[in-house]
Design an enzyme around this catalytic site. Structure first.
Site, PDB file in Angstrom:
ATOM      1  N   PRO A   1       0.677  -1.252   0.100  1.00 15.27           N
ATOM      2  CA  PRO A   1       0.006  -0.079  -0.178  1.00 15.27           C
ATOM      3  C   PRO A   1       0.905   1.242   0.037  1.00 15.27           C
ATOM      4  CG  PRO A   1      -0.754  -1.644   1.707  1.00 15.27           C
ATOM      5  CD  PRO A   1       0.608  -2.086   1.116  1.00 15.27           C
ATOM      6  N   TYR A   2       2.036   1.192   0.784  1.00 12.22           N
ATOM      7  CA  TYR A   2       2.618   2.564   0.881  1.00 12.22           C
ATOM      8  C   TYR A   2       3.436   2.704  -0.249  1.00 12.22           C
ATOM      9  CZ  TYR A   2       6.429   5.296   3.117  1.00 12.22           C
ATOM     10  OH  TYR A   2       7.280   6.507   3.406  1.00 12.22           O
TER      11      TYR A   2
END
Length: 252
Positions: free
Chosen positions: A155-156
């Protein structure tokens, strides 16, 4: 002269870690500050520290995941200072170390909304004021985790690569208004990074071995000074760039 005296910068996530280091670097150059973040107590502590350096500081608690909070911070900045010269989109929540197959909707939403969405919301909110001034500086933040695809950071990495794409489009569309947009990929030993590396000692050793200068960066002296340059008049011919400020950990 850096061209920052009597100017005004918004720093999101400015109450701690990298954001506070950046705010200190800007304050050292005489930049008045608007600090945003979710925890008012941290922002107030930062305000006391920064005002001791001789600048004015406005605290506006808020959550970058909400467009209304971004618009409120910008409106209060204009009401208080009358102008916005620079925006530093530092705020970002994440849950590192989660394999892609285990990423939940909650992980995904929190990371993308706090980083990618928040960056967009603040950029859109400051643009009318920067257009009216015929100039402004925007510094966004990405990461080598997105460029290199670091395991456990899906996600990052997605949020940070989204920010890089967004920044390049904005640089082309807003350059005619004198607004520059650049991206910094930092490697600094913030409290959150230190906690992660303490919990993963093999990762600490590996990361450090990859940094050419042999040390982790300092949020103020290393990362903040580069951001201060990008926020200055001297950086008016630099836009759409990704700048790795990581001691040579990544070399493009």
């Amino acid at each position: 002269m850096s061209g920052l005296q009597d100017r005004v910068a918004i720093v999101t996530g400015g109450g701690q870690g990298l954001g506070l280091g950046i705010a200190r670097a800007l304050a050292m150059d005489g930049t008045n500050l608007v600090l945003t973040g979710r925890t008012e107590a941290k922002l107030r502590n930062a305000q006391n520290t920064l005002e001791a350096l001789g600048v004015r500081v406005l605290v506006v608690p808020g959550d970058t995941r909400r467009r209304a909070d971004a618009e409120n911070a910008v409106a209060l900045a204009i009401e208080h200072f009358g102008r916005i010269d620079a925006l530093v989109n530092n705020a970002q929540s994440s849950t590192p170390g989660v394999p892609l197959e285990d990423v939940t909707d909650e992980n995904w939403r929190e990371t993308l909304e706090s980083g990618l969405y928040g960056t967009l919301y603040f950029m859109q909110a400051v643009l009318p004021h920067m257009k009216r001034q015929q100039g402004g500086r925007i510094v966004n933040f990405a990461s080598r985790t997105g460029i290199e695809g670091t395991q456990g950071f899906a996600p990052y990495a997605a949020a940070k690569e989204g920010i890089r794409g967004l920044s390049r489009v904005a640089a082309r569309e807003w350059g005619a208004h004198g607004v520059t947009i650049n991206v910094v990929c930092p490697a600094a030993l913030t409290p959150s990074a230190d906690a992660y590396l303490e919990a993963n000692p093999t990762e600490r050793a590996r990361y450090l071995s990859e940094i050419a200068v042999g040390r982790f960066g300092d949020p103020e002296k290393d990362i903040g000074r580069v951001v201060a340059f990008l926020c200055s008049e001297s950086a008016g011919y630099v836009t759409g760039q990704t700048i790795n400020v990581d001691g040579g950990q990544s070399m493009l």
